[in-house]
Design a protein around this motif. Sequence first.
Motif, short mmCIF file in Angstrom:
data_model
loop_
_atom_site.label_atom_id
_atom_site.label_comp_id
_atom_site.label_asym_id
_atom_site.label_seq_id
_atom_site.Cartn_x
_atom_site.Cartn_y
_atom_site.Cartn_z
N ALA A 111 -12.96 21.60 38.33
CA ALA A 111 -13.28 19.96 38.10
C ALA A 111 -15.04 19.97 38.62
CB ALA A 111 -12.47 19.16 38.96
N GLY A 112 -15.39 20.52 39.64
CA GLY A 112 -16.75 20.26 40.04
C GLY A 112 -17.53 20.79 38.79
N VAL A 113 -17.33 22.04 38.32
CA VAL A 113 -17.98 22.64 37.43
C VAL A 113 -18.25 21.45 36.01
CG1 VAL A 113 -18.09 24.39 35.66
CG2 VAL A 113 -17.88 25.13 37.99
N TRP A 114 -16.96 20.92 35.53
CA TRP A 114 -16.83 20.18 34.85
C TRP A 114 -17.77 19.00 34.79
CZ3 TRP A 114 -16.61 19.12 29.96
CH2 TRP A 114 -16.57 17.87 29.41
N LEU A 115 -17.69 18.22 36.06
CA LEU A 115 -18.43 17.10 36.40
C LEU A 115 -20.01 17.15 36.51
CD1 LEU A 115 -16.49 15.19 39.15
CD2 LEU A 115 -17.20 14.38 37.05
N ALA A 116 -20.47 18.52 36.74
CA ALA A 116 -21.90 18.78 37.11
C ALA A 116 -22.23 19.00 35.53
CB ALA A 116 -22.06 20.08 37.86
N LEU A 117 -21.28 19.44 34.59
CA LEU A 117 -21.88 19.67 33.10
C LEU A 117 -21.51 18.72 32.32
CD1 LEU A 117 -21.00 23.47 32.89
CD2 LEU A 117 -23.21 22.41 33.52
N SER A 118 -20.61 17.82 32.60
CA SER A 118 -20.22 16.82 31.61
C SER A 118 -21.37 15.87 30.90
CB SER A 118 -18.99 16.10 32.11
OG SER A 118 -19.42 15.24 33.41
N PRO A 119 -22.30 15.44 31.84
CA PRO A 119 -23.31 14.62 31.30
C PRO A 119 -23.99 15.37 30.04
CG PRO A 119 -23.50 14.64 33.64
CD PRO A 119 -22.40 15.59 33.26
N PHE A 120 -24.07 16.54 30.24
CA PHE A 120 -24.83 17.32 29.04
C PHE A 120 -24.00 17.57 27.90
CE2 PHE A 120 -26.61 17.89 33.56
CZ PHE A 120 -27.80 17.54 33.37
N VAL A 121 -22.68 17.98 28.31
CA VAL A 121 -21.85 18.59 27.16
C VAL A 121 -21.30 17.14 26.50
CG1 VAL A 121 -19.49 19.30 26.86
CG2 VAL A 121 -20.89 20.30 28.82
N LEU A 122 -21.13 16.13 27.26
CA LEU A 122 -20.64 14.65 26.39
C LEU A 122 -22.03 14.22 25.99
CD1 LEU A 122 -17.73 13.88 28.77
CD2 LEU A 122 -17.76 15.04 26.53
N LYS A 123 -23.10 14.55 26.28
CA LYS A 123 -24.21 14.08 25.94
C LYS A 123 -24.55 12.28 26.28
CE LYS A 123 -24.87 16.67 21.84
NZ LYS A 123 -24.79 17.74 22.51
N PHE A 124 -24.35 12.24 27.77
CA PHE A 124 -24.61 11.00 28.27
C PHE A 124 -25.68 11.41 29.48
CE2 PHE A 124 -20.35 11.95 30.18
CZ PHE A 124 -20.64 12.01 31.50
N SER A 125 -26.51 12.21 29.23
CA SER A 125 -27.45 12.46 30.34
C SER A 125 -28.41 11.55 30.43
CB SER A 125 -27.86 14.05 30.32
OG SER A 125 -28.51 14.32 29.10
N HIS A 126 -28.68 10.78 29.23
CA HIS A 126 -29.79 9.95 29.29
C HIS A 126 -29.77 8.81 30.16
CE1 HIS A 126 -26.83 8.43 26.52
NE2 HIS A 126 -27.21 7.20 26.53
N THR A 127 -28.43 8.59 30.79
CA THR A 127 -28.10 7.37 31.71
C THR A 127 -28.25 8.06 33.18
OG1 THR A 127 -25.76 7.86 31.59
CG2 THR A 127 -26.76 5.97 30.21
N ALA A 128 -29.34 7.67 33.80
CA ALA A 128 -29.69 8.32 34.91
C ALA A 128 -28.53 8.46 36.26
CB ALA A 128 -30.98 7.81 35.69
#
Length: 122
Positions: free
Chosen positions: A66-83
């Motif tokens: 779950a931690g790996v998912w959370l750390a990567l999810s902004p980039f996988v789901l493409k919402f990394s533009h929201t700080a």
Amino acid sequence: MPFVGRWMVPIVLAIGVWEIVSPYVLSFSGGPLVNAVITGVVVVVLALWALRIPSAALPRWLVLVAGVWLALSPFVLKFSHTADTTVSSVIVGIALIVLGAYWGLQRAGRGSSVEDRSRRTA
């Protein structure tokens, strides 16, 4: 055998609850909100599972996943533009990775505490 890592359950539980409420505290919506709430519920369930069945190793390792998912999810789901969303997800993810790895290794006997090692040598 005592419940190894019992002090981690409340920490993991608190992290899961934070992940559930973080979208409302940090004011994010849409996909990031759904991701945070679902992942938070999963983490809470894993903590409760580990509390209910202390000998179960699977929830400890799934916390790491779950931690790996959370750390990567902004980039996988493409919402990394929201700080706020990205920072929260990555920090919580890293915390769960560290806790899950340590917790899992404790159960496997490879990450035992200093107290455990001193008892074995005495």
